[in-house]
Scaffold this active site. Sequence first.
Site, PDB file in Angstrom:
ATOM      1  N   GLY A 265       1.043  -1.426   0.390  1.00 34.07           N
ATOM      2  CA  GLY A 265      -0.128   0.270   0.189  1.00 34.07           C
ATOM      3  C   GLY A 265       1.047   1.104   0.057  1.00 34.07           C
ATOM      4  N   ALA A 266       1.654   1.839   0.619  1.00 33.99           N
ATOM      5  CA  ALA A 266       2.853   2.887   1.467  1.00 33.99           C
ATOM      6  C   ALA A 266       4.333   1.880   1.687  1.00 33.99           C
ATOM      7  CB  ALA A 266       1.724   3.580   1.481  1.00 33.99           C
ATOM      8  N   ASN A 269       9.333   5.502   4.445  1.00 29.50           N
ATOM      9  CA  ASN A 269      10.401   6.296   4.133  1.00 29.50           C
ATOM     10  C   ASN A 269      10.376   7.576   4.997  1.00 29.50           C
ATOM     11  OD1 ASN A 269      10.997   3.770   2.297  1.00 29.50           O
ATOM     12  ND2 ASN A 269       9.340   5.647   1.310  1.00 29.50           N
ATOM     13  N   HIS A 301      -1.148   6.038   9.085  1.00 29.66           N
ATOM     14  CA  HIS A 301      -0.246   5.194   9.434  1.00 29.66           C
ATOM     15  C   HIS A 301       0.498   5.464   8.916  1.00 29.66           C
ATOM     16  CE1 HIS A 301       0.419   0.139  10.026  1.00 29.66           C
ATOM     17  NE2 HIS A 301       1.609   1.675   9.022  1.00 29.66           N
ATOM     18  N   GLU A 302       1.057   5.681   7.675  1.00 29.33           N
ATOM     19  CA  GLU A 302       2.628   6.011   7.524  1.00 29.33           C
ATOM     20  C   GLU A 302       2.955   7.009   7.759  1.00 29.33           C
ATOM     21  OE1 GLU A 302       3.395   3.942   5.962  1.00 29.33           O
ATOM     22  OE2 GLU A 302       2.250   2.854   5.283  1.00 29.33           O
ATOM     23  N   HIS A 305       4.090   6.375  11.671  1.00 31.31           N
ATOM     24  CA  HIS A 305       5.454   5.801  12.037  1.00 31.31           C
ATOM     25  C   HIS A 305       6.934   6.447  12.041  1.00 31.31           C
ATOM     26  CE1 HIS A 305       5.169   1.292  10.797  1.00 31.31           C
ATOM     27  NE2 HIS A 305       4.141   1.213  10.314  1.00 31.31           N
ATOM     28  N   GLU A 324       4.971  -1.795  13.727  1.00 32.07           N
ATOM     29  CA  GLU A 324       3.327  -2.479  12.437  1.00 32.07           C
ATOM     30  C   GLU A 324       1.865  -2.295  13.205  1.00 32.07           C
ATOM     31  OE1 GLU A 324       3.504  -1.273   9.974  1.00 32.07           O
ATOM     32  OE2 GLU A 324       5.351  -1.605   8.934  1.00 32.07           O
TER      33      GLU A 324
HETATM   34  N1  B3K Z   1       5.815  -0.990   6.504  1.00 29.33           N
HETATM   35  C1  B3K Z   1       4.950  -1.117   4.639  1.00 29.33           C
HETATM   36  C2  B3K Z   1       5.218  -2.285   4.507  1.00 29.33           C
HETATM   37  C3  B3K Z   1       6.790  -2.552   4.116  1.00 29.33           C
HETATM   38  C4  B3K Z   1       6.420  -3.629   3.159  1.00 29.33           C
HETATM   39  C5  B3K Z   1       7.481  -4.467   2.565  1.00 29.33           C
HETATM   40  N2  B3K Z   1       7.482  -5.824   1.645  1.00 29.33           N
HETATM   41  C6  B3K Z   1       3.876  -0.770   4.562  1.00 29.33           C
HETATM   42  C7  B3K Z   1       3.368  -0.237   6.363  1.00 29.33           C
HETATM   43  O1  B3K Z   1       3.595  -1.009   7.149  1.00 29.33           O
HETATM   44  O2  B3K Z   1       3.665   0.790   6.798  1.00 29.33           O
HETATM   45 ZN    ZN Z   2       3.243  -0.324   8.690  1.00 34.46          ZN
END
Ligand code: B3K
Ligand code: ZN
Length: 874
Positions: A265-266, A269, A301-302, A305, A324
């Site tokens: 999905g996203a 970074n 969500h992103e 993080h 997660e």
């Molecule tokens: N952390 C990423 C997921 C990456 C998947 C790698 N195979 C998206 C997320 O959970 O926000």
């Molecule tokens: Zn995530």
Amino acid sequence: MRDAQPKAIYLKDYQQPDYWIERTELTFELQDEYTLVTAQLDCVRNEQAQPGAALLLAGQDLELLSLVLDGQPLTAGQYETGEESLTVHGLQERSQLEIQTRIYPAKNTALEGLYRSGGMYCTQCEAEGFRRITYYLDRPDVMSVFTTHIIADAAQFPVLLSNGNLVADCVDDGLHKVTWHDPHKKPAYLFALVAGDLRVKEDRFTTMNGRDVALKIFVEPQNIDKTDYALDALKRSMRWDEETYGREYDLDIFMIVAVDDFNMGAMENKGLNIFNSSCVLANPATATDAAYQRIEAIVAHEYFHNWSGNRVTCRDWFQLSLKEGFTVFRDACFSADMNSATVKRIEDANIMRTVQFAEDGGPMAHPVQPDSFIEISNFYTVTIYEKGSEVVGMLHKILGKDGFRKGSDLYFERHDGQAVTIYDFVQAMEDANHVDLTLFKRWYKQAGTPVVTVNSEYDADAQQLRLTLSQRCPDTPGQSNKLAQWIPVQLGLIGADGQDLAIDVEPAAAWTESSQVLHLTEAEQTFVFNGISEQPRLSLFRDFSAPVKVEFEQSADDLLFLLQHDSDGFNRWDAGQRLMLSWISAAQQGRFELLPQVRDVFARLLADESLDPAMVSCLLTLPSEAYIAEFSAQVDPLAIHAARKQVQQAIAASLVKEFSACYQRLQSTAAYAPVPAQMSARSLKNLALAYWVKGSADGLAQAVSQYRSADNMTDQMAALVAVVNSGASAQAEQLLGDFYQQWSQDALVVNQWLSVQAGSAELGRVEFIQQLLAHPAFDWRNPNKVRSVLGAFANQALCHFHREDGAGYRLLADAVLRLNDSNPQIAARLLTPLTKWRRLVPELSELMKAELQRIMQHDALSKDVYEVVSKSLI
Ligand code: B3K
Ligand code: ZN
């Protein structure tokens, strides 16, 4: 079969690396055919390592061009390359290593590392993609300060992005050159680079301490009118995280880039989130309400993080749920605050019961903190994400809102800038609240869904209710004899007037301000409620207080009562679902009828304007076929399909007037807006339409008319789906043709068009799926298209996927084999429906198993596919 079987990696083998990388300076020269990458790494020996220890770096699909250690070019003997590694000798306590590699982004179809998507370059480094860019200590406990230089053709690549702040930007002799510096140390999985000819939508945000942050969403030119909602959701997320967790953003710029070819999905970074375009782009004409809500949740969500994942990261990938599970919990609370909290809870419980319980009961079952894996990409699962979130949610229930906040404050403060474990998170919760969560930690180590059995006895003379709860957890691969877990049981006792009775219970709740949460911590416990003056109805596991299965016989009358009167919205829904499951099972045995009193309750719900329409819509939605399968001992998908259809038809036929009246009442002339009140009304309106279409020809005419006059995708799509599902094939064909013509230039809408057809019981026959795979709109290289056709087919068109001659399974297995070479992650994900063979009726079970065996015979299986297939066949 491959010669050497891929090896598992174990949590118990975790060791710190022999070196840390304090500083990482990267230079990318993007050329048409290839990219040159120069990495300068400031390596510092770990004090636990021996002087002279070799430096062991990971690398995959790299051409090594040169190696320079402390200014001296290295020659053979001073280093060795392995298939996926580079070993360098002769490092001092502090050394600088320069590595030059050549990579081929245009040939990278796995979509990991640096790759091309259309005209742009982008990256995906989590979990182990950075090793496809350069040799590196590609593991999350190695955190480094990154500086990134990018050099590319100025005409083709006016936009060059990486993490952190932009510190240099110029055009020199036709080359665009930029430098980005990220002051926050981070693991390599959070590295990102984007290059392209992109348009940008900009805004600003002032943080709680007055930091002015530039917000930028980069998209391909044709999508610039689809960025408003994501930007709005981003600002709301930033404010919410300040208010709810006290977390402030920490760079001068926050960027989002939309990319068409993306495995997930996203990706979060640092400072440069990269999104699958389907999870960020929306305008009223092209995106449904559901898509808007998904975008809101994923943007949040992103963003969240940035603290839960980036500032505090994972020590190793066994700790994946640390970031997660916690972040899903955070985004779920955000969505609950933005929209209806009950509806959000219902949606999440639905996913747990349909998808996560299935995973827990199948060959890929694993704990929230797994002990081993072959390919980490296979562990981005509903168990790590959704069950992980439920586990955090139980901590929230046990500690209460304030206690949980104290714990999260301590966690962020104590571990900022560190790579830690799930138990560090729990420890912070324990220390901040002075509680012992030893028993609770079993949730992280034990796989499988606990089953709670309920017995209650009411003693009218003593005015007492005795409630006995017992728990057991089934064996899962590699785990048996599970211990009792700490299960919070939120409950209410309801009197004949529909009101909750006052609760006085022994043993009292231990760790919560709410006396309505019992703590089941032993295999069996009896709770005694005193002063209960009438036989109450029990409402257990309110708000889905624990991710467990419940064995509790309640009469149809009791369930109908709860459906109408429970003060807990989640349990109203749950009572309705349990009733509907009982009807479907009765229909399977040829003895279902819709009782008049049930019909009347539904009629009242439809007419009750005091209720949230989205809630009514949930109450009247039948459980999906996948949900029903999870509640069946042995799964007969064709029988489930027929029985569900019969119940659906009965409801539609007996409430035609009510559905049409409800539909008319909710018609609106207001301009479309993706706001909760409107979305809620549309969800019930379109549910009423779907039933109305099944119940009468007027309904069908109304659906066609709604399709023609709709000015937004929610109404257009709902009408289209209603017509397709009605079985009126001439009208369906007409509208599908019109739809494609209208939208053939918009890839995201075309994907919806593909998935409506592929996932439909009316259309999704195997031969038709083959036609869709050959359609010009389909592309094997694009994961969204693969999911739209094959994912929709195998997960939704269950009556065709489970065709009696096994042709559905064969089609999926062929697709897995095809994708095994080009995109192993997507191939492994597509396999999930085939892992469920043991629970099927024997004829289908054998056919499905045979397809898994056929895949297993393939001589070059990727690690991803090998792991899922081999574990499924054990
Ligand atoms: N952390 C990423 C997921 C990456 C998947 C790698 N195979 C998206 C997320 O959970 O926000
Ligand atoms: Zn995530």
